[in-house]
Motif scaffolding. Structure first.
Motif, PDB file in Angstrom:
ATOM      1  N   GLU A 183       2.711   1.630  -3.450  1.00  0.00           N
ATOM      2  CA  GLU A 183       1.796   1.962  -4.547  1.00  0.00           C
ATOM      3  C   GLU A 183       0.907   3.168  -4.219  1.00  0.00           C
ATOM      4  O   GLU A 183       0.020   3.496  -4.998  1.00  0.00           O
TER       5      GLU A 183
ATOM      6  N   ALA B  19      -7.672  -0.316  -7.068  1.00  0.00           N
ATOM      7  CA  ALA B  19      -6.403  -0.840  -7.579  1.00  0.00           C
ATOM      8  C   ALA B  19      -6.666  -1.854  -8.678  1.00  0.00           C
ATOM      9  O   ALA B  19      -7.673  -2.571  -8.644  1.00  0.00           O
TER      10      ALA B  19
ATOM     11  N   ARG C  76       0.831  -1.205   0.000  1.00  0.00           N
ATOM     12  CA  ARG C  76       0.000   0.000   0.000  1.00  0.00           C
ATOM     13  C   ARG C  76       0.865   1.254   0.000  1.00  0.00           C
ATOM     14  O   ARG C  76       0.574   2.219  -0.717  1.00  0.00           O
TER      15      ARG C  76
ATOM     16  N   LEU D 253      -1.505   3.618  -1.935  1.00  0.00           N
ATOM     17  CA  LEU D 253      -2.905   3.202  -1.859  1.00  0.00           C
ATOM     18  C   LEU D 253      -3.413   3.268  -0.426  1.00  0.00           C
ATOM     19  O   LEU D 253      -2.677   2.952   0.513  1.00  0.00           O
TER      20      LEU D 253
ATOM     21  N   ASP E 154      -9.427   3.423  -2.124  1.00  0.00           N
ATOM     22  CA  ASP E 154      -8.824   3.550  -3.454  1.00  0.00           C
ATOM     23  C   ASP E 154      -9.139   2.320  -4.292  1.00  0.00           C
ATOM     24  O   ASP E 154      -9.380   1.231  -3.762  1.00  0.00           O
TER      25      ASP E 154
END
Length: 98
Positions: free
Chosen positions: A81, A89, A78, A83, A87
């Motif tokens: 990236e 993905a 997380r 995130l 969110d």
């Protein structure tokens, strides 16, 4: 076998203080995986997988729950990236040991 899908990250309410974050696999993919995985499984019905989100790949397990498999997304991924819960993905899940 690989499955690619988009999913929202969510926090498991029972372990909210620990920030356990998951994505839910699509129902259609979960049904196909369930059919492939018929027979004895590992703890909690888990299946070993290789996951890719963005530039991050790791080995983990998916778990049956609520009509679809769920996938834990670890904190390091997380963070790498960028995130957070809520969110969306793009996730690739590859079944291992089949």
């Amino acid at each position: 076998m690989k499955f690619e899908f988009e999913a929202e990250l969510w926090i498991w309410e029972a372990r909210r203080s620990d920030n356990w974050t998951f994505v839910r696999l699509p129902v259609e993919a979960s049904e196909e995986i369930h059919d492939l995985a018929a027979g004895p499984r590992r703890g909690f019905g888990s299946l070993r997988v290789r996951v890719t989100i963005g530039a991050s790949s790791w080995l983990t397990s998916i778990f049956p729950g609520g009509g679809a498999y769920v996938l834990p997304v670890k904190r390091a991924v997380r963070k790498a990236e960028d995130l957070d819960a809520g969110d969306i993905a793009t996730v690739t899940v590859e079944l291992l040991d089949f």
